[in-house]
Scaffold this motif. Sequence first.
Motif, short mmCIF file in Angstrom:
data_model
loop_
_atom_site.label_atom_id
_atom_site.label_comp_id
_atom_site.label_asym_id
_atom_site.label_seq_id
_atom_site.Cartn_x
_atom_site.Cartn_y
_atom_site.Cartn_z
N TRP A 1 -19.67 20.97 -30.63
CA TRP A 1 -19.18 19.67 -30.74
C TRP A 1 -18.44 19.73 -32.10
CZ3 TRP A 1 -24.36 16.60 -30.37
CH2 TRP A 1 -24.94 16.73 -29.13
N PRO A 2 -17.68 18.73 -32.22
CA PRO A 2 -16.98 18.53 -33.59
C PRO A 2 -17.71 18.25 -34.87
CG PRO A 2 -16.58 16.58 -32.20
CD PRO A 2 -17.36 17.65 -31.47
N GLU A 3 -18.99 17.81 -34.63
CA GLU A 3 -19.83 17.43 -35.59
C GLU A 3 -21.19 18.09 -35.34
OE1 GLU A 3 -19.27 15.31 -32.88
OE2 GLU A 3 -19.12 13.58 -34.10
N ARG A 4 -22.13 18.67 -36.06
CA ARG A 4 -23.29 19.43 -35.52
C ARG A 4 -24.60 18.64 -36.03
NH1 ARG A 4 -23.71 24.56 -34.76
NH2 ARG A 4 -25.33 24.80 -35.84
N TYR A 5 -24.42 17.82 -36.74
CA TYR A 5 -25.80 16.84 -37.15
C TYR A 5 -26.91 17.78 -37.62
CZ TYR A 5 -23.00 13.58 -34.12
OH TYR A 5 -22.26 12.71 -33.76
N GLY A 6 -26.47 19.01 -38.31
CA GLY A 6 -27.37 19.66 -38.80
C GLY A 6 -28.76 20.22 -38.29
N MET A 7 -28.25 21.03 -36.93
CA MET A 7 -29.35 21.44 -36.25
C MET A 7 -30.37 22.54 -36.77
SD MET A 7 -27.34 22.19 -32.67
CE MET A 7 -28.88 22.86 -31.89
N GLN A 8 -30.07 23.02 -37.84
CA GLN A 8 -30.77 24.16 -38.38
C GLN A 8 -31.58 23.71 -39.55
OE1 GLN A 8 -28.44 28.06 -37.80
NE2 GLN A 8 -27.62 26.67 -36.01
N ALA A 9 -32.14 22.70 -39.76
CA ALA A 9 -32.56 22.11 -41.13
C ALA A 9 -33.66 22.79 -41.77
CB ALA A 9 -32.73 20.56 -41.21
N ASN A 10 -34.34 23.45 -41.04
CA ASN A 10 -35.59 24.22 -41.49
C ASN A 10 -35.33 25.73 -41.40
OD1 ASN A 10 -37.67 21.93 -41.71
ND2 ASN A 10 -36.54 21.73 -39.47
N LEU A 11 -34.11 26.22 -41.39
CA LEU A 11 -34.01 27.82 -41.39
C LEU A 11 -33.67 28.21 -43.01
CD1 LEU A 11 -31.31 28.85 -38.59
CD2 LEU A 11 -33.98 29.01 -38.65
N PRO A 12 -34.15 29.28 -43.26
CA PRO A 12 -33.80 29.56 -44.71
C PRO A 12 -32.50 29.69 -44.94
CG PRO A 12 -35.37 31.23 -43.61
CD PRO A 12 -34.81 30.46 -42.52
N MET B 1 -37.01 16.22 -28.80
CA MET B 1 -35.71 16.25 -28.06
C MET B 1 -34.88 16.41 -29.22
SD MET B 1 -35.81 12.46 -26.30
CE MET B 1 -36.78 11.62 -27.51
N ALA B 2 -33.95 17.52 -28.89
CA ALA B 2 -33.04 18.23 -29.92
C ALA B 2 -31.89 16.86 -30.28
CB ALA B 2 -32.14 19.23 -29.40
N ASN C 1 -34.91 22.58 -32.43
CA ASN C 1 -33.43 22.12 -32.68
C ASN C 1 -33.38 20.89 -33.59
OD1 ASN C 1 -31.98 24.62 -32.02
ND2 ASN C 1 -32.12 23.90 -29.81
N THR C 2 -34.56 20.55 -34.31
CA THR C 2 -34.16 19.22 -34.98
C THR C 2 -33.43 19.60 -36.18
OG1 THR C 2 -35.63 17.91 -36.48
CG2 THR C 2 -36.27 19.98 -36.41
N GLY C 3 -32.42 18.44 -36.32
CA GLY C 3 -31.65 18.34 -37.71
C GLY C 3 -32.21 17.63 -38.97
N VAL C 4 -33.79 17.74 -38.78
CA VAL C 4 -34.44 17.03 -40.04
C VAL C 4 -35.36 17.97 -40.58
CG1 VAL C 4 -35.97 15.05 -40.60
CG2 VAL C 4 -34.03 14.62 -39.16
N ALA D 1 -27.97 12.71 -33.82
CA ALA D 1 -26.69 12.50 -33.12
C ALA D 1 -26.84 11.02 -32.66
CB ALA D 1 -26.30 13.40 -32.00
N ALA D 2 -28.20 10.60 -32.29
CA ALA D 2 -28.54 9.20 -31.84
C ALA D 2 -28.47 8.11 -33.07
CB ALA D 2 -29.62 9.27 -31.01
N HIS D 3 -29.12 8.71 -34.31
CA HIS D 3 -29.33 7.93 -35.24
C HIS D 3 -29.33 8.89 -36.58
CE1 HIS D 3 -31.63 5.51 -38.26
NE2 HIS D 3 -31.35 4.31 -37.68
N PRO D 4 -28.85 8.39 -37.72
CA PRO D 4 -28.61 9.15 -38.96
C PRO D 4 -29.87 9.79 -39.32
CG PRO D 4 -27.16 7.27 -39.02
CD PRO D 4 -28.11 6.85 -37.89
N GLU D 5 -30.77 8.98 -39.28
CA GLU D 5 -32.10 9.61 -39.84
C GLU D 5 -32.92 10.40 -38.74
OE1 GLU D 5 -34.20 6.84 -43.05
OE2 GLU D 5 -33.64 5.66 -41.27
N GLY D 6 -32.33 10.46 -37.44
CA GLY D 6 -33.10 11.22 -36.60
C GLY D 6 -34.81 11.08 -36.41
N GLU D 7 -35.28 12.35 -36.38
CA GLU D 7 -36.98 12.09 -36.20
C GLU D 7 -37.34 11.53 -37.36
OE1 GLU D 7 -35.49 15.85 -34.02
OE2 GLU D 7 -34.92 14.93 -35.33
#
Length: 353
Positions: free
Chosen positions: A183-194, A89-90, A119-122, A94-100
């Motif tokens: 969104w006004p905040e993105r929660y780091g959707m692309q944490a694993n991109l170069p 789940m992407a 689309n993980t932010g972790v 946004a649900a919890h600061p630590e996400g996955e």
Amino acid sequence: MDVPADGDRPTDLPYPDVDELEAAAARVLPEHVVGYFRGPTGAYGIPTEAERWSQLRFRPHVLRDTSRLSLATTVLGTPVASPVLVAPMAQQRAAHPEGEVATARAVRRRGVLLGVSTNTGVRFADIGAVGAPWWFQVYVMDDRAMTADLVQRAAAEGATALVLTVDTPGVDPRRPQLEPRSWPERYGMQANLPGGDTGRPIFSGTRNLSVDDIGWLHDLTGLPVVVKGVLRADDAVRCVDTGAAGVIVSTHGGRCLTQSIVSADALPEVAAAVGDRAEVYVDSGLRTPEHVAAALCLGARAVFLGRPVMWALATGGDAGVEELLGSIDTQLERVLRSLGAGSLDELGPDLVV
């Protein structure tokens, strides 16, 4: 965002009611986040996924020995303590600061398996460090080089399978306000991109997918490929013929084509067509232990739980997810014993109408 600290939840709660969890999550999350998580859930005038699962009825055996019942099984050779797994789940941050990372801690303690969204932010490394087994859900993007880089990074950090999602050739333009990039905040959707989060959309639909991409992904990583979003027997057979190790019967939680057949109705024909050539899983609309039991009877080796986990994560962090999964397992054992099943192998379509 006011998120309860892990471990703050009372330990004497009754079996969690998913509707209550959702309502509680809606009280602590921003409105736009709740709207994104809920998303489309079904077309007007037809049953939603969850309602259809609830319409199924059991035909239980009696006078059967269920004293040795165990929920333990394997998925693609990985031992799991239960057939109730966590769907990719992407936007879990946004649900919890630590996400996955928080979800993975609960999954590890429950002895099951985690799906991780493109689309993980972790960071993959942070998820892998938790020690829970995990599969990486893949969107094949128009930028094939970016896709290849992501799946190779996931494999290097411990993913043990790739989940090729095939039901999103386009994104519904009618709900742009739900897209995280607005969104006004993105929660780091692309944490694993170069280079980290670049601000550009990571996925907007891929129109040139084919069964050849199953072999392409396998060749990139050596990992087994599970195809997610299959609703027809003929498509399932084509996937397996081309090398898929499994298929997930899924409507993407009703988020894509809202007037499609629901997973509960598609599962029996897919399972019958695949037989023992590959493993069959299911998601979309599963909310109760009875739903899970019905899915196992209809041919699923395991199920992936989605939104209920997100609500539990939002309201209780990893402790909330662990409580939800543990309670579902406890009640699933009760349901299976009520069906007269002494093992998972004794479940079959004759137990469901």
